[in-house]
Design an enzyme around this catalytic site. Structure first.
Site, PDB file in Angstrom:
ATOM      1  N   HIS A 159      -1.134   5.663  -7.131  1.00  0.00           N
ATOM      2  CA  HIS A 159      -2.101   4.687  -7.870  1.00  0.00           C
ATOM      3  C   HIS A 159      -3.390   5.062  -7.498  1.00  0.00           C
ATOM      4  CE1 HIS A 159      -2.869   0.586  -9.868  1.00  0.00           C
ATOM      5  NE2 HIS A 159      -4.087   0.944  -8.980  1.00  0.00           N
ATOM      6  N   HIS A 175      -0.588   6.585 -14.596  1.00  0.00           N
ATOM      7  CA  HIS A 175      -1.343   5.739 -15.428  1.00  0.00           C
ATOM      8  C   HIS A 175      -2.694   5.760 -15.665  1.00  0.00           C
ATOM      9  CE1 HIS A 175      -1.599   3.360 -11.872  1.00  0.00           C
ATOM     10  NE2 HIS A 175      -0.703   2.935 -11.845  1.00  0.00           N
TER      11      HIS A 175
HETATM   12  O1  DOR Z   1      -0.815  -3.864 -13.430  1.00  0.00           O
HETATM   13  C1  DOR Z   1      -0.261  -3.523 -12.594  1.00  0.00           C
HETATM   14  N1  DOR Z   1       0.977  -4.058 -12.409  1.00  0.00           N
HETATM   15  N2  DOR Z   1      -0.454  -2.361 -12.082  1.00  0.00           N
HETATM   16  C2  DOR Z   1       0.284  -1.846 -10.728  1.00  0.00           C
HETATM   17  O2  DOR Z   1      -0.025  -0.860 -10.402  1.00  0.00           O
HETATM   18  C3  DOR Z   1       1.331  -2.525 -10.557  1.00  0.00           C
HETATM   19  C4  DOR Z   1       1.986  -3.435 -11.368  1.00  0.00           C
HETATM   20  C5  DOR Z   1       2.863  -4.505 -10.866  1.00  0.00           C
HETATM   21  O3  DOR Z   1       3.690  -4.442 -10.008  1.00  0.00           O
HETATM   22  O4  DOR Z   1       2.813  -5.402 -11.508  1.00  0.00           O
HETATM   23 ZN    ZN Z   2       2.954   0.620 -11.692  1.00  0.00          ZN
END
Ligand code: DOR
Ligand code: ZN
Length: 334
Positions: free
Chosen positions: A136, A170
């Site tokens: 990430h 992402h």
């Molecule tokens: O928006 C997000 N939700 N980005 C992430 O990296 C983790 C994910 C989550 O686990 O809810």
């Molecule tokens: Zn994720």
């Protein structure tokens, strides 16, 4: 009726959660995909092989389809060591996920100093074992610059570990495309939301918490550039939904959870998007061929049929508001 058959789709970035939510969402991915890379940011996170294998069993039970392949990942902390990584390899757990501490949902146990000696030692072992490092990539700076500020870390890691496959997860910022292209051992995933929406959809009208995610959606230019990469099925990019279910109440009340739930709508939405941009012929490489090559995974004989028939997306699915709730797609499951 017009139809397409997609051969062995893969979702290379997925949040399935645990317990009741797992029970209610697992089927959506299992119906559409041959396999998925499952993220380890549970509470508490998946820190070792034993927990990953137990979680994998719960996933298989929840989706009720033994042909579905949940590819597991370990949450990177300084506690990982050679013994555990060797065990992971033996058990076919080939991914480790790096969360910068505090960057997103479930990153409280993440790494606070990425380039420290202990983490570099772990990555050296991961390289020797042929594991894949999923990242990430966000700094703790200003929200719209976080991904770009992280480029230096990718550069450093890609150069220090030239034989380690690194995945820039992402992508949200068009400046990241050149970074992925620059290093042979760097690859990336793209989500449906980052290639079809922008910050306009989050804050351009009434605040829309259901389009709130990390990394935050960026400008229309970023979206367009990332969309072009997906539509052309650029070989260094594969599809990873980052479908991240949060109960409606946790998105709409003061908790403001980050994450967009897309699992039930992914293939019809991608087909609609690719067709609109006259690129339907590249969809299969984006969701399957590229993943097979990048991750060294094999196609299965799973085929998913889509038909050209409107599909209206429910407002709420299993207590969770999906992306595009209430909208109608041109394609649906056959
Ligand atoms: O928006 C997000 N939700 N980005 C992430 O990296 C983790 C994910 C989550 O686990 O809810
Ligand atoms: Zn994720």
């Amino acid at each position: 009726m017009e139809q397409i058959v997609l051969q062995s789709p893969f979702d290379m970035h997925l949040h399935l959660r645990d317990g009741e939510i797992l029970e209610s969402v697992a089927k959506f991915t299992a119906q559409s995909f041959s396999g998925a890379l499952v993220m380890p940011n549970l509470n508490p996170p998946i820190l070792n092989v034993e927990d990953a294998l137990a979680y994998q069993k719960r996933i298989l039970k929840a989706c009720g389809d033994e042909n579905f392949n949940p590819m597991m990942s370990l949450y990177l902390t300084e506690k990982l060591d050679k013994k555990e990584l060797q065990k992971a390899k033996e058990k076919d757990i080939l991914f480790i996920k790096l969360y910068p501490k505090g960057a997103t949902t479930g990153s409280e146990n993440g790494v606070s100093e990425i380039l420290n000696t202990k983490i570099l030692e772990i990555l050296e072992i991961a390289q020797e074992l042929g594991l894949i490092l999923s990242i990430h990539g966000e700094s703790n700076g200003f929200v719209l610059e976080r991904e770009a500020e992280f480029h230096a870390v990718f550069a450093e890691l890609a150069e220090t570990f030239p034989r380690l496959k690194i995945i820039f997860e992402h992508l949200s910022d068009r400046r990241s495309i050149a970074v992925v292209e620059k290093y042979d051992n760097l690859y990336a995933t793209l989500t449906l939301h980052h290639i079809s929406l922008s910050l306009e959809d989050v804050i351009g009208g009434a605040l829309n918490p259901h389009c709130f995610c990390k990394p935050i959606l960026k400008t229309p230019k970023d979206k367009d550039a990332l969309l072009q990469i997906a539509l052309s099925a650029h070989k260094k990019f594969s599809f990873g939904s980052d479908s991240a279910p949060h109960l409606q109440s946790n998105k709409e009340n003061a908790k403001g959870a980050a994450g967009i739930f897309t699992a039930p709508i992914l293939l019809p939405a991608l087909a609609t998007l690719f067709e609109t941009h006259k690129s339907l012929e590249n969809l299969e490489n984006f969701i399957s061929g590229n993943a097979q090559k990048i991750y060294g995974i094999r196609a299965t004989d799973k085929q998913v049929k889509l038909i050209k028939k409107p599909m209206t997306i429910p407002q709420v699915i299993e207590g969770i508001v999906p992306l595009y709730a209430g909208k109608t797609l041109a394609w649906s499951f056959g």
